[in-house]
Design a protein around this motif. Sequence first.
Motif, mmCIF file in Angstrom:
data_model
loop_
_atom_site.group_PDB
_atom_site.id
_atom_site.type_symbol
_atom_site.label_atom_id
_atom_site.label_comp_id
_atom_site.label_asym_id
_atom_site.label_seq_id
_atom_site.Cartn_x
_atom_site.Cartn_y
_atom_site.Cartn_z
ATOM 1 N N GLN A 52 -29.845 -23.450 26.322
ATOM 2 C CA GLN A 52 -30.197 -22.241 27.053
ATOM 3 C C GLN A 52 -31.662 -22.263 27.489
ATOM 4 O O GLN A 52 -32.000 -21.810 28.592
ATOM 5 N N HIS A 53 -32.521 -22.758 26.634
ATOM 6 C CA HIS A 53 -33.940 -22.820 26.997
ATOM 7 C C HIS A 53 -34.188 -23.844 28.105
ATOM 8 O O HIS A 53 -34.943 -23.576 29.041
ATOM 9 N N PHE A 54 -33.562 -25.013 28.007
ATOM 10 C CA PHE A 54 -33.763 -26.041 29.033
ATOM 11 C C PHE A 54 -33.281 -25.555 30.401
ATOM 12 O O PHE A 54 -33.862 -25.917 31.441
ATOM 13 N N LEU A 55 -32.238 -24.741 30.423
ATOM 14 C CA LEU A 55 -31.752 -24.203 31.693
ATOM 15 C C LEU A 55 -32.758 -23.247 32.328
ATOM 16 O O LEU A 55 -32.724 -23.017 33.542
ATOM 17 N N SER A 56 -33.657 -22.665 31.505
ATOM 18 C CA SER A 56 -34.651 -21.731 32.034
ATOM 19 C C SER A 56 -35.886 -22.424 32.581
ATOM 20 O O SER A 56 -36.727 -21.794 33.213
ATOM 21 N N ILE A 57 -36.016 -23.740 32.372
ATOM 22 C CA ILE A 57 -37.164 -24.491 32.898
ATOM 23 C C ILE A 57 -36.986 -24.662 34.410
ATOM 24 O O ILE A 57 -35.910 -25.046 34.870
ATOM 25 N N PRO A 58 -38.022 -24.377 35.196
ATOM 26 C CA PRO A 58 -37.895 -24.478 36.666
ATOM 27 C C PRO A 58 -37.397 -25.844 37.114
ATOM 28 O O PRO A 58 -37.848 -26.883 36.616
ATOM 29 N N ALA A 59 -36.472 -25.832 38.070
ATOM 30 C CA ALA A 59 -35.900 -27.085 38.563
ATOM 31 C C ALA A 59 -36.932 -27.940 39.275
ATOM 32 O O ALA A 59 -36.803 -29.172 39.327
ATOM 33 N N SER A 60 -37.987 -27.305 39.829
ATOM 34 C CA SER A 60 -39.012 -28.070 40.543
ATOM 35 C C SER A 60 -39.724 -29.051 39.620
ATOM 36 O O SER A 60 -40.091 -30.153 40.035
#
Length: 294
Positions: free
Chosen positions: A176-184
């Motif tokens: 869940q945390h990794f999904l919140s990291i900006p894709a850029s």
Amino acid sequence: MAGVIQYAKRRVEALRRGSATETVAGDGPWTHLQLWVLVFAVVFPIAVALVVSTKQTGVVTGLGDLVPGGYAVENYREALVDYRFGRFMWNSLVMSLVVVVGKLVVSVCAAMAIVYYRVPHKDLVFLFILFTLLLPVPVRFVPLFQLMNDLGWSNTVLAITVPYVASATSVFILRQHFLSIPASIVETAKLDGVGPLRFMLFVLVPMSRGVLVGVSIIMFVYAWNQYLWPLIIIDSEANQVAQVGLQLLQGDVQGGQLSWSLVMAGSTLTLLPPLLLMIAFRKPLLETFSIQQK
């Protein structure tokens, strides 16, 4: 009770926004009274344990007996030295640290693979990982006990650490945390040719420091409180952990009466490590619990 929980959530959000003095809805005398009642309900048993651990026998028959005694030093020394409770706590500390490190490595790698890499059927794999949460831990004890005996790991540190290295809860929280990291940020790392190991060490870990600390505290408390599996797989008293050591203290009867002062001294000693960690790292712990709201 529901109002208190909602108030606590709003207060956490206010603190995360950096406004400790912000007034939130429901911030009134009735809410504060409920919070103080909850605090008292949690703290009172701990206070009683502390008081009982300072008495000679620890027998409490009324509120008048809840006065600190003068046997604190003697009781704690007897528990730590005579009953080797210090050894039990050391074994629990070693077990907990090994479990935390192992779980962090496995969970970070698993969550990173699920989120950032094209793994065949990774959604199905993730669902299977979550499905393991539905399986009660004691159900696994019989085959696990046989496996430990076949490997020759019985009565060793490996027996009480390796079975706890994999954690579905940790994988879920980190995913869940990794999904919140900006894709850029991820795309930039890919364009720069950053490999998986460098991406994990120099991008994911620094950006997830707070969550990793919070997850580590959760895993440490979970490992520290293990009782049933160490009781089954560890035969030697010298290799036992603190939770089983408490049972050994309860098994000591002096003059036909259980020495509750020793039991409460051991309970207080067992409570200290996780309590101090949770107080010292309360901020990342709150961030970990609130990550589902991101």
